[in-house]
Structure formats: C-alpha cells, structure tokens
Design an enzyme around this catalytic site. Structure first.
Site, PDB file in Angstrom:
ATOM      1  N   GLY A 192     -65.792 -35.360 -77.296  1.00  0.00           N
ATOM      2  CA  GLY A 192     -65.032 -36.515 -77.751  1.00  0.00           C
ATOM      3  C   GLY A 192     -66.003 -37.655 -77.996  1.00  0.00           C
ATOM      4  O   GLY A 192     -67.119 -37.658 -77.446  1.00  0.00           O
ATOM      5  N   GLN A 231     -68.964 -46.338 -79.169  1.00  0.00           N
ATOM      6  CA  GLN A 231     -70.164 -45.641 -78.682  1.00  0.00           C
ATOM      7  C   GLN A 231     -71.245 -45.520 -79.752  1.00  0.00           C
ATOM      8  O   GLN A 231     -72.400 -45.290 -79.437  1.00  0.00           O
ATOM      9  CB  GLN A 231     -69.803 -44.228 -78.193  1.00  0.00           C
ATOM     10  CG  GLN A 231     -68.975 -44.224 -76.929  1.00  0.00           C
ATOM     11  CD  GLN A 231     -68.739 -42.804 -76.472  1.00  0.00           C
ATOM     12  OE1 GLN A 231     -67.804 -42.152 -76.918  1.00  0.00           O
ATOM     13  NE2 GLN A 231     -69.597 -42.312 -75.603  1.00  0.00           N
ATOM     14  N   CYS A 278     -70.178 -38.465 -70.103  1.00  0.00           N
ATOM     15  CA  CYS A 278     -69.997 -39.352 -71.246  1.00  0.00           C
ATOM     16  C   CYS A 278     -71.333 -39.437 -71.992  1.00  0.00           C
ATOM     17  O   CYS A 278     -72.376 -39.560 -71.337  1.00  0.00           O
ATOM     18  CB  CYS A 278     -69.574 -40.730 -70.745  1.00  0.00           C
ATOM     19  SG  CYS A 278     -69.339 -41.940 -72.048  1.00  0.00           S
ATOM     20  N   LEU A 279     -71.287 -39.366 -73.311  1.00  0.00           N
ATOM     21  CA  LEU A 279     -72.542 -39.419 -74.079  1.00  0.00           C
ATOM     22  C   LEU A 279     -73.251 -40.760 -73.895  1.00  0.00           C
ATOM     23  O   LEU A 279     -74.447 -40.863 -74.132  1.00  0.00           O
ATOM     24  CB  LEU A 279     -72.280 -39.166 -75.568  1.00  0.00           C
ATOM     25  CG  LEU A 279     -71.711 -37.781 -75.915  1.00  0.00           C
ATOM     26  CD1 LEU A 279     -71.580 -37.621 -77.418  1.00  0.00           C
ATOM     27  CD2 LEU A 279     -72.556 -36.664 -75.338  1.00  0.00           C
ATOM     28  N   HIS A 295     -59.967 -40.596 -71.831  1.00  0.00           N
ATOM     29  CA  HIS A 295     -61.348 -41.091 -71.723  1.00  0.00           C
ATOM     30  C   HIS A 295     -61.739 -41.863 -72.992  1.00  0.00           C
ATOM     31  O   HIS A 295     -62.298 -42.964 -72.907  1.00  0.00           O
ATOM     32  CB  HIS A 295     -62.267 -39.879 -71.489  1.00  0.00           C
ATOM     33  CG  HIS A 295     -63.734 -40.182 -71.458  1.00  0.00           C
ATOM     34  ND1 HIS A 295     -64.517 -39.960 -70.347  1.00  0.00           N
ATOM     35  CD2 HIS A 295     -64.578 -40.675 -72.402  1.00  0.00           C
ATOM     36  CE1 HIS A 295     -65.772 -40.330 -70.607  1.00  0.00           C
ATOM     37  NE2 HIS A 295     -65.836 -40.750 -71.854  1.00  0.00           N
ATOM     38  N   GLU A 296     -61.395 -41.297 -74.159  1.00  0.00           N
ATOM     39  CA  GLU A 296     -61.803 -41.944 -75.414  1.00  0.00           C
ATOM     40  C   GLU A 296     -61.009 -43.228 -75.667  1.00  0.00           C
ATOM     41  O   GLU A 296     -61.559 -44.221 -76.139  1.00  0.00           O
ATOM     42  CB  GLU A 296     -61.650 -40.982 -76.602  1.00  0.00           C
ATOM     43  CG  GLU A 296     -62.455 -39.689 -76.504  1.00  0.00           C
ATOM     44  CD  GLU A 296     -63.908 -39.860 -76.118  1.00  0.00           C
ATOM     45  OE1 GLU A 296     -64.499 -40.919 -76.411  1.00  0.00           O
ATOM     46  OE2 GLU A 296     -64.459 -38.935 -75.489  1.00  0.00           O
ATOM     47  N   HIS A 315     -62.486 -46.053 -73.893  1.00  0.00           N
ATOM     48  CA  HIS A 315     -63.645 -46.648 -74.578  1.00  0.00           C
ATOM     49  C   HIS A 315     -63.203 -47.785 -75.508  1.00  0.00           C
ATOM     50  O   HIS A 315     -63.915 -48.776 -75.666  1.00  0.00           O
ATOM     51  CB  HIS A 315     -64.387 -45.604 -75.417  1.00  0.00           C
ATOM     52  CG  HIS A 315     -65.415 -44.811 -74.653  1.00  0.00           C
ATOM     53  ND1 HIS A 315     -66.490 -45.404 -74.026  1.00  0.00           N
ATOM     54  CD2 HIS A 315     -65.552 -43.477 -74.443  1.00  0.00           C
ATOM     55  CE1 HIS A 315     -67.231 -44.456 -73.452  1.00  0.00           C
ATOM     56  NE2 HIS A 315     -66.682 -43.282 -73.682  1.00  0.00           N
TER      57      HIS A 315
END
Ligand code: NI
Length: 179
Positions: free
Chosen positions: A47, A52, A97-98, A139-140, A143
């Site tokens: 995701g 990000q 998480c990236l 989660h996304e 963000h």
C-alpha cells in the site's frame, strides 16, 4: 512512469493532513497514480499513500494482498477514501511502512470495514473488506490524516527492528504483550 522518492519518518509531510482531489480529468492525477504504483512495487510494499511520495493529496493505492503472484498484481487506487468499521471487532497485527523502513510495530485495527472513494475516472467505488486488506486501507487512510502507525501501537513496547521483532516478539506475541 517513474519511481518516486519516499519520505521517511521525521519528514513533516508525513504529519500533514492531505487535501481532497477535486479535478479528476487531469493527466497529472493519472501520472501520480502510475508513478505511485511503480514506486510501491519497486519498494515491495502492499500500500502507498500520496503524502509518502511528497504529494499532499488524498490518494492511496492498495495491492490486493490475496493475489500474491508477481505475474498477477492487482493494484486499486482509491481517491478521497473514507472507511467505516462494519463491526466493533479489532485485531492486533504487525505492520511495517515504507516511510519507516526496516521496522515493525503491533497495531490494533478494525477487522471488517467498508470503504468508499473514487477511481481514476472519478467514478464512485465502494467495497467491504476484512483482515489484511482492511488493515492496509486503514493504514493508508491514516497517512492522509498525517498519522503514522507508530502513533497507534497496541502496546508501547511493541515496536522495533524487523529482526528483533521476529526473534523476540513474533514467537510469542500474546504473553509478551500482556505483560
Ligand atoms: Ni505506511
């Protein structure tokens, strides 16, 4: 398409609330989504949210975690997404998480949700999902609100480097977390 630079923990763009997409006809929206997809695949994520990659807009993409063969990647973009829990049931599970590479944390999320938003053409989309898919959506969407999973740890100590988490936590999650 290009691979974009991913903002890492400490970058203030990750703490900023993203703004809604209003123009669905622009080529830049499509380009953003294609570039986000390429970036997510390159980094091996499931995701990604636009902030990000330094774009403070309400755009997320999700790779269907149930389709895990590289030859059959299914990526869904959701623009201006919202979710509602379908039940009160929650689940604790490990997330990465990236933007926080190499680390994992245990996070409580709703198990069953419905979400809606818009696709690339500006058509309304709506879906009910559960488990990992529901977790990724939550989660996304976080963000887009400037919230990282580290702000939602199920237990304050349940956060660390992947190897340590694997060695010391994953083998016996419940007893450690309840301590
Ligand atoms: Ni993330």
């Amino acid at each position: 398409m290009s691979i974009l630079k991913v903002a890492k923990l400490g970058n203030p763009i990750l703490l900023k609330k993203a703004t809604e997409v209003e123009d669905f006809s622009s080529d830049s929206l499509k380009k953003t989504i294609y570039d986000m997809s390429e970036t997510m695949l390159d980094y091996g994520g499931i995701g990604l949210a636009a902030p990000q990659v330094h774009i403070s807009k309400r755009i997320i993409i999700i790779r269907n975690p149930e389709v895990d063969e590289d030859s059959n990647v299914e990526i869904t973009p959701v623009i201006n997404p919202k979710f509602t829990p379908l039940t009160d049931e929650t689940e604790d599970s490990w997330e990465g998480c990236l933007s926080i590479p190499g680390m994992q944390g245990l996070v409580k999320r709703f198990k069953n949700i419905k979400y809606d938003g818009y696709d690339l053409e500006g058509k309304k989309i709506q879906n009910e999902v559960s488990g990992l898919y529901a977790r990724v959506i939550q989660h996304e969407i976080d963000h887009l609100e400037g919230i990282l999973y580290t702000a939602r740890l199920a237990h304050k100590d349940a956060f660390g480097f992947e190897k340590e988490i694997l060695d010391f936590w994953k083998k016996n999650i419940v007893s450690k977390v309840n301590e």
